[in-house]
Motif scaffolding. Structure first.
Motif, PDB file in Angstrom:
ATOM      1  N   LYS A 179     -52.381  42.911  24.140  1.00 52.18           N
ATOM      2  CA  LYS A 179     -53.701  42.459  23.686  1.00 52.18           C
ATOM      3  C   LYS A 179     -54.597  42.271  24.891  1.00 52.18           C
ATOM      4  O   LYS A 179     -54.174  41.729  25.914  1.00 52.18           O
ATOM      5  CB  LYS A 179     -53.563  41.112  22.948  1.00 52.18           C
ATOM      6  CG  LYS A 179     -54.857  40.529  22.443  1.00 52.18           C
ATOM      7  CD  LYS A 179     -55.365  41.269  21.246  1.00 52.18           C
ATOM      8  CE  LYS A 179     -56.697  40.730  20.767  1.00 52.18           C
ATOM      9  NZ  LYS A 179     -57.261  41.549  19.688  1.00 52.18           N
ATOM     10  N   LEU A 232     -48.129  35.295  15.124  1.00 53.65           N
ATOM     11  CA  LEU A 232     -48.468  34.766  13.798  1.00 53.65           C
ATOM     12  C   LEU A 232     -49.435  35.665  13.035  1.00 53.65           C
ATOM     13  O   LEU A 232     -49.710  35.426  11.864  1.00 53.65           O
ATOM     14  CB  LEU A 232     -49.112  33.383  13.938  1.00 53.65           C
ATOM     15  CG  LEU A 232     -48.174  32.244  14.290  1.00 53.65           C
ATOM     16  CD1 LEU A 232     -48.960  31.004  14.665  1.00 53.65           C
ATOM     17  CD2 LEU A 232     -47.267  31.933  13.116  1.00 53.65           C
ATOM     18  N   GLY A 233     -49.993  36.656  13.729  1.00 57.05           N
ATOM     19  CA  GLY A 233     -50.985  37.515  13.071  1.00 57.05           C
ATOM     20  C   GLY A 233     -52.368  36.898  13.071  1.00 57.05           C
ATOM     21  O   GLY A 233     -53.235  37.331  12.323  1.00 57.05           O
ATOM     22  N   LEU A 234     -52.584  35.874  13.915  1.00 59.41           N
ATOM     23  CA  LEU A 234     -53.926  35.287  14.009  1.00 59.41           C
ATOM     24  C   LEU A 234     -54.847  36.163  14.853  1.00 59.41           C
ATOM     25  O   LEU A 234     -56.062  36.018  14.822  1.00 59.41           O
ATOM     26  CB  LEU A 234     -53.859  33.891  14.645  1.00 59.41           C
ATOM     27  CG  LEU A 234     -53.336  32.783  13.737  1.00 59.41           C
ATOM     28  CD1 LEU A 234     -53.127  31.499  14.520  1.00 59.41           C
ATOM     29  CD2 LEU A 234     -54.285  32.530  12.585  1.00 59.41           C
ATOM     30  N   LEU A 235     -54.231  37.038  15.643  1.00 57.86           N
ATOM     31  CA  LEU A 235     -54.988  38.025  16.413  1.00 57.86           C
ATOM     32  C   LEU A 235     -54.405  39.398  16.125  1.00 57.86           C
ATOM     33  O   LEU A 235     -53.207  39.513  15.834  1.00 57.86           O
ATOM     34  CB  LEU A 235     -54.886  37.743  17.919  1.00 57.86           C
ATOM     35  CG  LEU A 235     -55.594  36.517  18.475  1.00 57.86           C
ATOM     36  CD1 LEU A 235     -55.227  36.328  19.944  1.00 57.86           C
ATOM     37  CD2 LEU A 235     -57.103  36.653  18.331  1.00 57.86           C
ATOM     38  N   ASP A 236     -55.249  40.411  16.223  1.00 65.15           N
ATOM     39  CA  ASP A 236     -54.758  41.780  16.017  1.00 65.15           C
ATOM     40  C   ASP A 236     -54.060  42.285  17.275  1.00 65.15           C
ATOM     41  O   ASP A 236     -54.550  42.068  18.385  1.00 65.15           O
ATOM     42  CB  ASP A 236     -55.932  42.706  15.700  1.00 65.15           C
ATOM     43  CG  ASP A 236     -56.249  42.691  14.224  1.00 65.15           C
ATOM     44  OD1 ASP A 236     -55.491  42.057  13.473  1.00 65.15           O
ATOM     45  OD2 ASP A 236     -57.251  43.297  13.832  1.00 65.15           O
ATOM     46  N   ARG A 280     -45.338  32.946   5.343  1.00 66.71           N
ATOM     47  CA  ARG A 280     -46.161  31.845   5.873  1.00 66.71           C
ATOM     48  C   ARG A 280     -45.652  30.484   5.406  1.00 66.71           C
ATOM     49  O   ARG A 280     -45.859  29.482   6.071  1.00 66.71           O
ATOM     50  CB  ARG A 280     -47.611  32.019   5.421  1.00 66.71           C
ATOM     51  CG  ARG A 280     -48.253  33.228   6.046  1.00 66.71           C
ATOM     52  CD  ARG A 280     -49.714  33.205   5.783  1.00 66.71           C
ATOM     53  NE  ARG A 280     -50.296  34.533   5.804  1.00 66.71           N
ATOM     54  CZ  ARG A 280     -51.489  34.797   5.320  1.00 66.71           C
ATOM     55  NH1 ARG A 280     -52.207  33.849   4.772  1.00 66.71           N
ATOM     56  NH2 ARG A 280     -51.970  36.011   5.373  1.00 66.71           N
ATOM     57  N   PHE A 284     -58.782  41.197  26.084  1.00 65.12           N
ATOM     58  CA  PHE A 284     -60.083  40.667  25.682  1.00 65.12           C
ATOM     59  C   PHE A 284     -61.124  41.182  26.670  1.00 65.12           C
ATOM     60  O   PHE A 284     -61.015  40.893  27.862  1.00 65.12           O
ATOM     61  CB  PHE A 284     -60.079  39.132  25.704  1.00 65.12           C
ATOM     62  CG  PHE A 284     -59.092  38.517  24.749  1.00 65.12           C
ATOM     63  CD1 PHE A 284     -59.322  38.531  23.377  1.00 65.12           C
ATOM     64  CD2 PHE A 284     -57.928  37.934  25.217  1.00 65.12           C
ATOM     65  CE1 PHE A 284     -58.417  37.968  22.501  1.00 65.12           C
ATOM     66  CE2 PHE A 284     -57.019  37.356  24.345  1.00 65.12           C
ATOM     67  CZ  PHE A 284     -57.264  37.388  22.981  1.00 65.12           C
ATOM     68  N   LEU A 286     -47.433  36.360   2.370  1.00 67.41           N
ATOM     69  CA  LEU A 286     -47.650  34.970   1.984  1.00 67.41           C
ATOM     70  C   LEU A 286     -46.325  34.205   1.933  1.00 67.41           C
ATOM     71  O   LEU A 286     -46.260  33.032   2.296  1.00 67.41           O
ATOM     72  CB  LEU A 286     -48.352  34.890   0.632  1.00 67.41           C
ATOM     73  CG  LEU A 286     -49.778  35.468   0.558  1.00 67.41           C
ATOM     74  CD1 LEU A 286     -50.385  35.165  -0.804  1.00 67.41           C
ATOM     75  CD2 LEU A 286     -50.677  34.925   1.637  1.00 67.41           C
ATOM     76  N   GLU A 294     -47.905  38.694   7.892  1.00 68.78           N
ATOM     77  CA  GLU A 294     -49.016  38.590   6.941  1.00 68.78           C
ATOM     78  C   GLU A 294     -48.554  38.214   5.528  1.00 68.78           C
ATOM     79  O   GLU A 294     -49.359  37.792   4.705  1.00 68.78           O
ATOM     80  CB  GLU A 294     -49.763  39.932   6.862  1.00 68.78           C
ATOM     81  CG  GLU A 294     -50.512  40.298   8.121  1.00 68.78           C
ATOM     82  CD  GLU A 294     -51.854  39.587   8.219  1.00 68.78           C
ATOM     83  OE1 GLU A 294     -52.476  39.359   7.182  1.00 68.78           O
ATOM     84  OE2 GLU A 294     -52.249  39.242   9.337  1.00 68.78           O
ATOM     85  N   PRO A 345     -51.632  24.109  16.658  1.00 67.75           N
ATOM     86  CA  PRO A 345     -52.441  24.681  17.741  1.00 67.75           C
ATOM     87  C   PRO A 345     -52.799  23.624  18.783  1.00 67.75           C
ATOM     88  O   PRO A 345     -52.690  22.426  18.518  1.00 67.75           O
ATOM     89  CB  PRO A 345     -53.692  25.166  17.002  1.00 67.75           C
ATOM     90  CG  PRO A 345     -53.800  24.295  15.810  1.00 67.75           C
ATOM     91  CD  PRO A 345     -52.401  23.856  15.450  1.00 67.75           C
ATOM     92  N   PHE A 351     -47.307  25.854  12.403  1.00 68.32           N
ATOM     93  CA  PHE A 351     -47.985  26.128  13.667  1.00 68.32           C
ATOM     94  C   PHE A 351     -48.877  24.948  14.021  1.00 68.32           C
ATOM     95  O   PHE A 351     -49.718  24.535  13.225  1.00 68.32           O
ATOM     96  CB  PHE A 351     -48.821  27.412  13.540  1.00 68.32           C
ATOM     97  CG  PHE A 351     -49.691  27.696  14.742  1.00 68.32           C
ATOM     98  CD1 PHE A 351     -49.148  27.739  16.022  1.00 68.32           C
ATOM     99  CD2 PHE A 351     -51.048  27.929  14.598  1.00 68.32           C
ATOM    100  CE1 PHE A 351     -49.948  28.006  17.127  1.00 68.32           C
ATOM    101  CE2 PHE A 351     -51.860  28.192  15.699  1.00 68.32           C
ATOM    102  CZ  PHE A 351     -51.302  28.235  16.960  1.00 68.32           C
TER     103      PHE A 351
END
Lengths: 314, 246
Positions: free
Chosen positions: A28, A67-71, A90, A30, A87, A85, A97, A95
């Protein structure tokens, strides 16, 4: 006649349960800056693993990618062998943060009740569970007040509480001790140990090395988004340390007597395999004329390792 | 089957918003105006100044309805639960719609009490107009809630006002540029009714007078509610997926 649904053959291999969390080749960036690069690791069930590294090492990003909070730009993440992803997955994950923010008008208990209901608990059960978790984390009093007036530590406890609410099988904690008072840190330590004992997998991101030493099975050192090395705390040599009043005289004698022993200033350190070795060591040292001021265990020396591996100091 | 609306989210949203001082203040102003209107004029409780303040209530209710949660990061925590983005947005919207329902009911009650005290009776129109007033408010709330996915605070209200001003300016400019062309005016007149929710309280007046009502505005407003509900979900999906990429 053998059943088609339930094979009876004992030679048939049984697939091992997938790890609670597994990431492979995560990447990843940025704005052109690589945050995580080719990161792979796994956290087994009942295992506590820590991510260690300097600020900007990619620890939080790694958690969010898992967690799939970011691609992800590359790689894959699996929770219990499944897509994060889903359900149903989850429901099994908690989690907490770093520095969580909650709606200011709601009380801590109302937020916990909401999360409990979202996890599928009935309203009454969610209310009871919210009170139980708030009590467990030592903020039952503040939990009745609106979140708008919370201190950093209280918000942190609420973040932890919502993570624990659903009795998760996998717990991801991002800087959970930040803002906590010593009592909070101690209770968190006990909690993680208890969760591990119950088979919960824990991925911990913390700068508090002493806590990591005490509660984690493995440590992953990260820098620049890459995994530098992996270190098993079980394999780490535990050492006993004696502070001597007459180190100059007794130190060399003790170093010759105990294999692996070393003298650092007025401190004599020697690898030990368990608590029961300390009295023997003390007795022997006194017999050899050592004047012992202080005796303690000094753990796995994670700080030294951190500085060596991550900071490159020798 | 995945639910379209999360009831716990709706309930929490209603509770959270009603504790906001501006929303509570505007709600109280609505009740006072409805009481006064009922005492002095009777008729509909949701008319005149009360109706304007009820729209202010909707505006305050919608401000940051979705964006506040996204910005604070609480939305991400909630969406880590077994909950779809559609159910979450549906819950936030439903929470606001339920508060609007509570306001309409209280305004009706205040108007009825006012009319009873001031004029000795409360007409049937007062009660008949309430469901239509609620649907009208809901249609505006749906528009503002969908916009609150992409803009923060009261900017959703500003965006609606700005769109109205742009439309008005475009109409004026076009009519000035072609003063002799009735076609331009006809085009604008034909388009304009489709650009906003309609006032369906006329249905209540028709029913009270035993005239056949025109149900068109009610269906149009219902279409707006569901249309902007769907748009809100699409905007949320888009925003959330864009956030994950960057």
């Amino acid at each position: 006649m053998p059943s088609a649904r339930f094979p009876t053959s004992s030679t048939e291999p049984v697939a091992p349960a997938p790890p609670a969390l597994e990431v492979k080749g995560l990447r990843k960036s940025f704005a052109g800056l690589v945050a995580v690069d080719d990161l792979s690791f796994a956290v087994g069930r009942g295992e506590a693993v820590a991510l260690l590294g300097p600020n900007g090492a990619g620890k939080t990003t790694a958690m969010q990618l898992a967690l799939g909070l970011l691609d992800r730009e590359a790689g894959e993440a699996r929770l219990f062998g499944l897509d994060p992803e889903l359900l149903a997955v989850r429901r099994r994950v908690g989690f907490a943060p770093d520095a969580p923010l909650f709606p200011r008008a709601l009380t801590g208990l109302q937020i916990l009740e909401l999360h409990g209901e979202l996890l599928g608990l009935t309203r009454a059960r969610a209310k009871a569970r919210a009170e139980q978790v708030a009590e467990q984390l030592g903020f039952a009093g503040p939990a009745r007040r609106p979140c708008g007036g919370y201190s950093r530590g209280q918000s942190q406890r609420l973040g932890l509480a919502q993570a624990l609410l659903g009795e998760p099988e996998l717990l991801l904690l991002d800087e959970p001790t930040a803002g906590l008072d010593p009592a909070g840190v101690a209770s968190l330590r006990g909690l993680i140990a208890e969760l591990r004992g119950r088979g919960v997998a824990v991925l911990l991101n913390s700068h508090l090395l002493s806590e990591v030493e005490r509660v984690c099975d493995r440590v992953l050192f990260l820098k620049g988004g890459r995994l530098l090395c992996e270190y098993s705390m079980k394999e780490a040599a535990r050492r006993a340390e004696l502070r001597l009043a007459n180190a100059a005289q007794a130190g060399p004698r003790l170093a010759g007597l105990f294999p692996g022993g070393e003298l650092l200033g007025d401190r004599f350190r020697v690898p030990v395999s368990g608590d029961e070795e300390m009295p023997k060591l003390l007795r022997r040292a006194v017999e050899e004329g050592a004047e012992v001021i202080e005796a303690r265990f000094c753990g796995a020396e994670l700080e030294e390792m951190y500085l060596t591996i991550v900071e490159g100091r020798t | 089957m995945t639910p379209l609306v999360s009831w716990p989210i709706a309930r929490t949203t209603a509770f959270q918003r009603v504790r906001s001082a501006p929303i509570g203040g505007i709600g109280c102003a609505c009740l006072l105006l409805a009481f006064g209107g009922g005492a002095l004029q009777g008729g509909e409780a949701t008319s005149g100044l009360t109706w304007f303040w009820m729209h202010l209530f909707a505006a305050a209710l919608s401000a940051g309805l979705v964006s506040e949660e996204i910005e604070s990061g609480h939305a991400q925590l909630v969406l880590l639960r077994p909950l779809t983005r559609a159910a979450w947005f549906g819950g936030r919207l439903l929470g606001a719609l339920l508060l609007a329902l509570a306001l309409v009911a209280l305004v009706g009650a205040a108007g009825a009490v006012g009319a009873q005290l001031g004029r000795g009776h409360a007409g049937a129109l007062l009660l008949l107009s309430l469901p239509f007033a609620w649907v009208d408010l809901c249609s505006w709330l749906a528009v503002l809630a969908a916009l609150s996915v992409v803009v923060r605070g009261l900017r959703n209200v500003a965006a609606v006002l700005l769109a109205g001003l742009v439309w008005f300016a475009a109409r004026m400019i076009a009519l000035q540029a072609a003063p002799q062309s009735p076609l331009v005016a006809r085009v604008f007149d034909a388009i304009q009714p489709w650009l906003h929710p309609h006032d369906s309280r006329g249905i209540a007046r028709a029913l009270a007078d035993s005239r056949p009502p025109d149900w068109g505005p009610l269906f149009w407003n219902l279409l707006w509610i569901f249309g902007f509900w769907v748009l809100g979900v699409l905007l949320l999906n888009r925003t959330e997926l864009a956030r994950r990429r960057t």
